[in-house]
Design an enzyme around this catalytic site. Structure first.
Site, short mmCIF file in Angstrom:
data_model
loop_
_atom_site.label_atom_id
_atom_site.label_comp_id
_atom_site.label_asym_id
_atom_site.label_seq_id
_atom_site.Cartn_x
_atom_site.Cartn_y
_atom_site.Cartn_z
N CYS A 221 0.81 -1.22 0.00
CA CYS A 221 0.00 0.00 0.00
C CYS A 221 0.84 1.28 0.00
O CYS A 221 0.31 2.38 -0.12
CB CYS A 221 -0.97 -0.01 1.17
SG CYS A 221 -2.27 -1.23 0.96
N HIS B 182 -3.52 7.44 2.67
CA HIS B 182 -3.88 6.13 2.13
C HIS B 182 -5.24 5.72 2.70
O HIS B 182 -5.51 5.91 3.89
CB HIS B 182 -2.81 5.10 2.52
CG HIS B 182 -3.17 3.70 2.14
ND1 HIS B 182 -3.54 3.36 0.86
CD2 HIS B 182 -3.25 2.56 2.88
CE1 HIS B 182 -3.81 2.06 0.82
NE2 HIS B 182 -3.65 1.56 2.03
N ASN C 165 -10.25 0.17 -0.28
CA ASN C 165 -8.79 0.26 -0.33
C ASN C 165 -8.31 -0.27 -1.69
O ASN C 165 -8.35 -1.48 -1.94
CB ASN C 165 -8.19 -0.55 0.82
CG ASN C 165 -6.68 -0.48 0.88
OD1 ASN C 165 -6.02 0.01 -0.05
ND2 ASN C 165 -6.11 -0.98 1.96
O1 UT7 Z 1 -3.79 -0.96 3.47
C1 UT7 Z 1 -2.79 -1.77 4.01
C2 UT7 Z 1 -2.79 -1.75 5.48
N1 UT7 Z 1 -4.01 -2.32 6.01
C3 UT7 Z 1 -4.67 -1.72 6.98
O2 UT7 Z 1 -4.28 -0.65 7.37
C4 UT7 Z 1 -5.85 -2.43 7.61
C5 UT7 Z 1 -5.77 -2.35 9.10
N2 UT7 Z 1 -6.81 -3.11 9.77
C6 UT7 Z 1 -8.12 -2.74 9.76
O3 UT7 Z 1 -8.50 -1.82 9.07
C7 UT7 Z 1 -9.06 -3.46 10.67
O4 UT7 Z 1 -8.33 -4.28 11.55
C8 UT7 Z 1 -10.12 -4.35 9.95
C9 UT7 Z 1 -11.14 -3.46 9.22
C10 UT7 Z 1 -9.44 -5.26 8.95
C11 UT7 Z 1 -10.88 -5.19 10.96
O5 UT7 Z 1 -11.49 -4.35 11.95
P1 UT7 Z 1 -11.27 -4.63 13.51
O6 UT7 Z 1 -12.05 -3.61 14.22
O7 UT7 Z 1 -9.80 -4.69 13.76
O8 UT7 Z 1 -11.96 -6.02 13.68
P2 UT7 Z 1 -11.30 -7.39 14.22
O9 UT7 Z 1 -10.42 -7.99 13.20
O10 UT7 Z 1 -10.79 -7.16 15.60
O11 UT7 Z 1 -12.62 -8.27 14.36
C12 UT7 Z 1 -13.64 -7.98 15.32
C13 UT7 Z 1 -14.74 -8.98 15.15
C14 UT7 Z 1 -14.25 -10.43 15.09
O12 UT7 Z 1 -15.21 -11.23 15.73
P3 UT7 Z 1 -14.94 -11.76 17.23
O13 UT7 Z 1 -13.66 -12.55 17.14
O14 UT7 Z 1 -14.80 -10.53 18.06
O15 UT7 Z 1 -16.15 -12.56 17.52
C15 UT7 Z 1 -14.26 -10.75 13.62
O16 UT7 Z 1 -14.44 -12.11 13.36
O17 UT7 Z 1 -15.42 -8.75 13.90
C16 UT7 Z 1 -15.46 -9.95 13.14
N3 UT7 Z 1 -15.39 -9.62 11.72
C17 UT7 Z 1 -16.48 -9.29 11.01
N4 UT7 Z 1 -17.78 -9.21 11.34
C18 UT7 Z 1 -18.63 -8.85 10.37
C19 UT7 Z 1 -14.30 -9.54 10.93
N5 UT7 Z 1 -14.68 -9.18 9.69
C20 UT7 Z 1 -16.01 -9.03 9.72
C21 UT7 Z 1 -16.96 -8.65 8.74
N6 UT7 Z 1 -18.24 -8.57 9.11
N7 UT7 Z 1 -16.63 -8.36 7.48
#
Ligand code: UT7
Length: 331
Positions: free
Chosen positions: A116, A256, A286
């Site tokens: 990215c 970004h 993204n």
């Molecule tokens: O561009 C290159 C660099 N990349 C980035 O900068 C991305 C950085 N990361 C992020 O933007 C975020 O971490 C994400 C958007 C990818 C994820 O958001 P988060 O708030 O960190 O969620 P998480 O991974 O901690 O997941 C929270 C919960 C989990 O469930 P449990 O374990 O708490 O029961 C996930 O399984 O949300 C669940 N989850 C979803 N639920 C509904 C993960 N993806 C989804 C989804 N829909 N699409």
């Protein structure tokens, strides 16, 4: 003669027509519009549906848009750089094909790969060629067909990324406009958190890697988020500090587009209100290498000569940093 700087003198963009909305994703994986919107800020992303078209198609379209707007003779272009994490093929540079297809027959060309941060690092590379005095027209393209490396059964990744391309032209400037300063960093310990495991020299493609879905993007979102939030904000703050810029001096943050929460944290650290923050993540998601030039294309009409732009990015690898650039032309 006054110092030679590398200025952006034209912008082009291309987005495929198909809109993959959150509502459509709700029918594909276990997710909701509410979750995606509150966690990422994304409402829809564009997808290049044509199976026979790769990233070069997007890059060529963006370059052609720039060439038309600028009324540029492509034969004058001396270098074509394509930042991409999804090259048409592992070998045979996408940039070389793009250069030929747009008629840049006097140019040399190659790809850049820093996930990215492709476009940010590409700006640095393009600027060095111009500042050397040897090259006068460098075309930098950021293009990715992210849909080609996503598992549309994995809700943690398929909701984030979209396809698109943007292009800018760098030319010499002697009036102090263009790229002023840069703070670029990388940390190889990050590669475990955001990667495509197979298909490279470490783990060549096999029936097993395909079966294990190792050719798709894997992301440990939480870990990447932590590093991204800290480093994107830190890079932007550092470049402001060492150039003596206050929040009043900054005209625009060009961040970004990975997650609206990361962008907001960066703007907060810089003391900027939302009116100075370029944002289109809700429309395109993204697009990896294309986020920064797509912002420039969307906001081009609002940019004025002399505006102070702070670019900031964070990507897999890890790679990150910030660039301070003075805008060189009026709408
Ligand atoms: O561009 C290159 C660099 N990349 C980035 O900068 C991305 C950085 N990361 C992020 O933007 C975020 O971490 C994400 C958007 C990818 C994820 O958001 P988060 O708030 O960190 O969620 P998480 O991974 O901690 O997941 C929270 C919960 C989990 O469930 P449990 O374990 O708490 O029961 C996930 O399984 O949300 C669940 N989850 C979803 N639920 C509904 C993960 N993806 C989804 C989804 N829909 N699409």
């Amino acid at each position: 003669m006054s110092k030679l700087t590398a200025a952006i003198t034209a912008v082009g963009a291309y987005l495929p027509d198909y809109r993959l909305t959150n509502e459509i994703l709700e029918t594909m994986v276990d997710t909701t519009d509410e979750w995606i919107t509150t966690r990422t800020g994304i409402k829809e992303r564009r997808i290049l549906k044509d199976k026979d078209k790769g990233t070069s198609y997007l890059a060529i379209k963006a370059a052609e848009d720039l060439i038309k707007k600028k009324n540029l003779d492509p034969k004058e272009i001396e270098l074509v750089l394509v930042g991409t994490a999804t090259p048409d093929m592992p070998v045979a540079s996408t940039a070389v094909y793009v250069a030929s297809q747009i008629g840049a027959t006097n140019a040399f060309a190659y790809d850049l790969q820093a996930a990215c941060s492709n476009f940010l690092y590409g700006m640095s590379a393009a600027a060095r060629y111009i500042e050397s005095g040897r090259y006068k027209k460098v075309l930098l393209i950021g293009a990715d067909k992210m849909s080609s490396i996503l598992d549309y059964e994995d809700r943690t990744t398929c909701i984030i990324f979209g396809d698109g391309a943007g292009a800018v032209l760098f030319e010499p400037n002697t009036k102090g406009l263009g790229l002023i300063d840069e703070y670029l960093r990388s940390d190889g310990n990050g590669r475990e958190f955001l990667k495509i495991e197979a298909g490279g020299s470490l783990l060549p493609a096999s029936e097993e890697t395909v079966r294990n879905k190792q050719h798709y993007v894997f992301q440990d979102g939480k870990s990447v988020f932590k590093f991204a939030v800290y480093n994107m904000a830190d890079g932007a703050a550092k470049i402001m500090e060492r150039n003596g810029l206050t929040h009043d001096d900054v005209s625009w943050l060009v961040p970004h587009q990975a997650n609206k929460r990361i962008i907001d944290a960066t703007a907060n650290r810089m003391g900027l209100d939302s009116g100075k923050v370029m944002m289109n993540i809700h429309r395109y998601g993204n697009t990896t290498s294309a986020t920064l030039p797509l912002l420039l294309a969307d906001y081009e009409e609002q940019l004025k000569k002399g505006d102070n732009l702070i670019f900031a990015a964070f990507g897999g690898g890890f790679t990150w940093g910030s660039i301070y650039l003075k805008w060189a032309y009026n709408p």
